[in-house]
Design a protein around this motif. Sequence first.
Motif, mmCIF file in Angstrom:
data_model
loop_
_atom_site.group_PDB
_atom_site.id
_atom_site.type_symbol
_atom_site.label_atom_id
_atom_site.label_comp_id
_atom_site.label_asym_id
_atom_site.label_seq_id
_atom_site.Cartn_x
_atom_site.Cartn_y
_atom_site.Cartn_z
ATOM 1 N N ASN A 62 51.646 33.945 37.283
ATOM 2 C CA ASN A 62 51.004 35.384 37.137
ATOM 3 C C ASN A 62 49.627 35.514 38.209
ATOM 4 O O ASN A 62 49.018 34.134 38.140
ATOM 5 C CB ASN A 62 50.921 35.693 35.961
ATOM 6 C CG ASN A 62 50.123 35.343 35.190
ATOM 7 O OD1 ASN A 62 48.776 34.872 35.278
ATOM 8 N ND2 ASN A 62 50.207 35.030 34.303
ATOM 9 N N GLY A 63 49.443 36.509 38.216
ATOM 10 C CA GLY A 63 47.778 37.015 39.664
ATOM 11 C C GLY A 63 46.965 36.024 38.214
ATOM 12 O O GLY A 63 45.687 36.107 39.474
ATOM 13 N N THR A 64 46.697 36.350 37.430
ATOM 14 C CA THR A 64 45.381 36.626 36.360
ATOM 15 C C THR A 64 45.430 34.585 36.593
ATOM 16 O O THR A 64 44.088 34.178 36.433
ATOM 17 C CB THR A 64 45.606 36.560 34.879
ATOM 18 O OG1 THR A 64 45.889 38.131 35.309
ATOM 19 C CG2 THR A 64 44.728 36.703 34.147
ATOM 20 N N SER A 86 38.614 48.112 40.900
ATOM 21 C CA SER A 86 39.823 47.170 40.148
ATOM 22 C C SER A 86 40.825 47.209 38.745
ATOM 23 O O SER A 86 40.280 47.576 38.041
ATOM 24 C CB SER A 86 39.489 45.812 41.001
ATOM 25 O OG SER A 86 40.371 45.214 40.947
ATOM 26 N N PHE A 87 41.799 46.179 39.121
ATOM 27 C CA PHE A 87 42.150 45.780 37.518
ATOM 28 C C PHE A 87 41.354 45.737 36.824
ATOM 29 O O PHE A 87 41.612 44.199 37.200
ATOM 30 C CB PHE A 87 43.651 45.453 37.715
ATOM 31 C CG PHE A 87 44.170 45.446 36.543
ATOM 32 C CD1 PHE A 87 44.893 46.220 36.471
ATOM 33 C CD2 PHE A 87 45.227 44.070 36.085
ATOM 34 C CE1 PHE A 87 45.497 46.404 34.899
ATOM 35 C CE2 PHE A 87 45.855 43.962 35.477
ATOM 36 C CZ PHE A 87 46.154 45.104 34.421
ATOM 37 N N ALA A 89 42.123 42.313 35.559
ATOM 38 C CA ALA A 89 41.800 41.176 35.675
ATOM 39 C C ALA A 89 40.684 39.948 36.224
ATOM 40 O O ALA A 89 40.497 39.201 36.316
ATOM 41 C CB ALA A 89 43.432 40.516 36.127
ATOM 42 N N THR A 90 40.859 41.512 37.555
ATOM 43 C CA THR A 90 39.512 40.742 38.171
ATOM 44 C C THR A 90 38.277 39.535 37.987
ATOM 45 O O THR A 90 37.846 39.537 38.299
ATOM 46 C CB THR A 90 39.388 41.618 39.534
ATOM 47 O OG1 THR A 90 40.085 42.419 40.612
ATOM 48 C CG2 THR A 90 38.046 41.733 40.739
ATOM 49 N N ASP A 158 40.313 38.665 45.704
ATOM 50 C CA ASP A 158 42.026 39.396 45.075
ATOM 51 C C ASP A 158 42.411 40.125 45.655
ATOM 52 O O ASP A 158 42.524 41.699 45.913
ATOM 53 C CB ASP A 158 40.919 40.321 43.567
ATOM 54 C CG ASP A 158 42.047 40.714 42.792
ATOM 55 O OD1 ASP A 158 43.444 40.497 43.566
ATOM 56 O OD2 ASP A 158 41.987 40.891 41.631
ATOM 57 N N ALA A 160 45.618 40.777 45.325
ATOM 58 C CA ALA A 160 46.439 41.013 44.524
ATOM 59 C C ALA A 160 47.767 42.047 44.935
ATOM 60 O O ALA A 160 48.912 41.959 45.021
ATOM 61 C CB ALA A 160 45.994 41.099 43.333
ATOM 62 N N HIS A 161 47.091 43.543 46.202
ATOM 63 C CA HIS A 161 47.501 44.272 46.269
ATOM 64 C C HIS A 161 47.675 43.767 47.723
ATOM 65 O O HIS A 161 48.721 45.116 48.474
ATOM 66 C CB HIS A 161 46.979 45.531 45.925
ATOM 67 C CG HIS A 161 46.394 45.380 44.773
ATOM 68 N ND1 HIS A 161 45.512 46.747 44.842
ATOM 69 C CD2 HIS A 161 47.245 45.570 43.480
ATOM 70 C CE1 HIS A 161 45.144 46.943 43.349
ATOM 71 N NE2 HIS A 161 46.125 46.249 42.966
ATOM 72 N N SER A 182 49.306 39.013 43.508
ATOM 73 C CA SER A 182 49.982 38.827 42.502
ATOM 74 C C SER A 182 51.974 39.374 42.299
ATOM 75 O O SER A 182 51.863 39.953 43.990
ATOM 76 C CB SER A 182 49.746 39.763 41.586
ATOM 77 O OG SER A 182 50.579 40.462 40.555
ATOM 78 N N HIS A 184 53.493 41.006 40.513
ATOM 79 C CA HIS A 184 53.967 41.325 38.817
ATOM 80 C C HIS A 184 54.649 42.061 38.991
ATOM 81 O O HIS A 184 54.905 42.707 40.447
ATOM 82 C CB HIS A 184 52.906 42.060 38.200
ATOM 83 C CG HIS A 184 53.389 42.603 37.281
ATOM 84 N ND1 HIS A 184 53.121 44.262 36.711
ATOM 85 C CD2 HIS A 184 53.128 42.480 35.669
ATOM 86 C CE1 HIS A 184 54.068 44.494 35.940
ATOM 87 N NE2 HIS A 184 54.101 43.406 34.989
ATOM 88 N N LYS A 187 54.482 45.523 41.569
ATOM 89 C CA LYS A 187 54.003 45.343 43.342
ATOM 90 C C LYS A 187 54.656 45.360 43.690
ATOM 91 O O LYS A 187 55.873 45.058 44.436
ATOM 92 C CB LYS A 187 52.926 43.473 43.149
ATOM 93 C CG LYS A 187 52.379 43.078 42.065
ATOM 94 C CD LYS A 187 51.229 43.881 42.524
ATOM 95 C CE LYS A 187 49.486 43.845 41.924
ATOM 96 N NZ LYS A 187 49.715 44.583 39.789
ATOM 97 N N GLY A 194 54.339 36.678 38.487
ATOM 98 C CA GLY A 194 54.271 35.357 39.666
ATOM 99 C C GLY A 194 53.082 35.734 39.752
ATOM 100 O O GLY A 194 51.990 36.504 40.346
HETATM 101 C C1 LIG Z 1 43.361 43.931 41.748
HETATM 102 C C2 LIG Z 1 44.396 42.838 40.917
HETATM 103 N N1 LIG Z 1 43.796 41.472 40.381
HETATM 104 C C3 LIG Z 1 44.617 40.991 39.522
HETATM 105 C C4 LIG Z 1 45.880 41.393 39.221
HETATM 106 C C5 LIG Z 1 46.585 40.639 37.634
HETATM 107 O O1 LIG Z 1 47.782 40.770 38.454
HETATM 108 P P1 LIG Z 1 49.014 39.387 37.320
HETATM 109 O O2 LIG Z 1 49.864 41.197 36.634
HETATM 110 O O3 LIG Z 1 49.781 39.217 38.273
HETATM 111 O O4 LIG Z 1 48.512 38.549 36.208
HETATM 112 C C6 LIG Z 1 46.453 42.893 39.010
HETATM 113 C C7 LIG Z 1 47.613 43.096 38.247
HETATM 114 O O5 LIG Z 1 48.264 42.820 37.887
HETATM 115 C C8 LIG Z 1 45.508 43.434 39.992
HETATM 116 O O6 LIG Z 1 45.645 44.601 40.380
#
Ligand SMILES: Cc1ncc(COP(=O)(O)O)c(C=O)c1O
Length: 382
Positions: A62-64, A86-87, A89-90, A158, A160-161, A182, A184, A187, A194
């Motif tokens: 996953n992206g995290t 941001s989300f 997870a950043t 990051d 992810a987008h 990411s 996910h 996305k 992933g």
């Molecule tokens: C900006 C951003 N960073 C990190 C993530 C984390 O990715 P993941 O959900 O694949 O762990 C996401 C989305 O989920 C995200 O939108």
Amino acid sequence: MKKLAHPVYVTQPALPPLKEFNLYLKEIWRSKIITNNGPYHQKFEQALADYLGVNHISVFSNGTLALMTAIQALRVTGEVITTPFSFVATTHSLWWNNIKPVFSDIEQEFFTLDPLKLEAAITPKTTAIMPVHVYGNPCQIEKLQTIADTYGLKIIYDAAHAFAVKREGKSVLNYGDLSILSFHATKVFNSIEGGAIISPDEKTKKRIDYLKNFGFANEVTVIEPGINAKMNELQAAYGLLQLKYVDEYIYRRKLLSHRYRDNLRNIEGISMLNDLPEVEHNYAYFPILVDVNHYGVSRDQLYDILKGYNIYARRYFYPLISHFPTYRGLESANPDNLPVAERISAQVICLPVYPDLPLNIVDLICEIIIKKGGPDASGRNK
Ligand SMILES: Cc1ncc(COP(=O)(O)O)c(C=O)c1O
């Protein structure tokens, strides 16, 4: 028009044809290789590198975990400057690495870190910047790089987008020290769950590949405390298949986004982001800003109005990360430090956009927005 019989969510994943996926599954069942850098994992990494126009990519579960591993790989410590818009997870990826996040404000045009404000956030403990290409909008890459070079800081994007986003014909993933993606389900491109790290060279990729596999460099050598962030063969095969269709997915998103723009142009109090001529966008999100003073209805009221029609828009990114309990005690989380992010977060709402969304639903959503959900917008109140 009445409340929709079926809910429309802000997004819905696109899945590859089951028939084709079954063929891949058969092959996996035959080989009995289900994880640990198997053949689909290797093919997926190569195909992604080719598609995205990057040289070295490591896929992750996953992206995290990709973000957390990127920080480890560069041995980033102390403080990292990042965006509150941001989300979560950043910032969580920093927290899990024992790093203090320092929030800096965003700029108002594209909602990415404002390079002009960033220098004020640098302290002797700062070792890196973690900007976000939010909604797939490229950050001000050159300006950020100049600051990083001047102060000797790393940059982990990051991204992810930002799957498939290009600027002047070049992938935005090729900038900074590392970029993460990411995959996910929400996305533009998904492998169910992933993610990935894009490295500038083979040496760095190798180290990242060790780190995502507990730190194993070979059967008997563990270089440091790595993590288990490997992608399994089923997801790699699924991802490989998705790549065949992703151009089509993005094309559909573009059509829908342009339809929203055409319909919502010239509505007082509603503003939208425009395409940049030098950027190939991926249309990951369709954010609009609602200015209650000019539109007459607040963002939250609009959110509720849409909900009344069974349409579930999302207030990405509200609340700001800096408002969450873990972070709000930080000095940099003070709203006075983040005026633009505070305003955008209070006004933004992301409208539904995904490949299977019919154009007439976009038209309906726009009609509701134009009529502010009033009796003319539908038969709901008649
Ligand atoms: C900006 C951003 N960073 C990190 C993530 C984390 O990715 P993941 O959900 O694949 O762990 C996401 C989305 O989920 C995200 O939108």
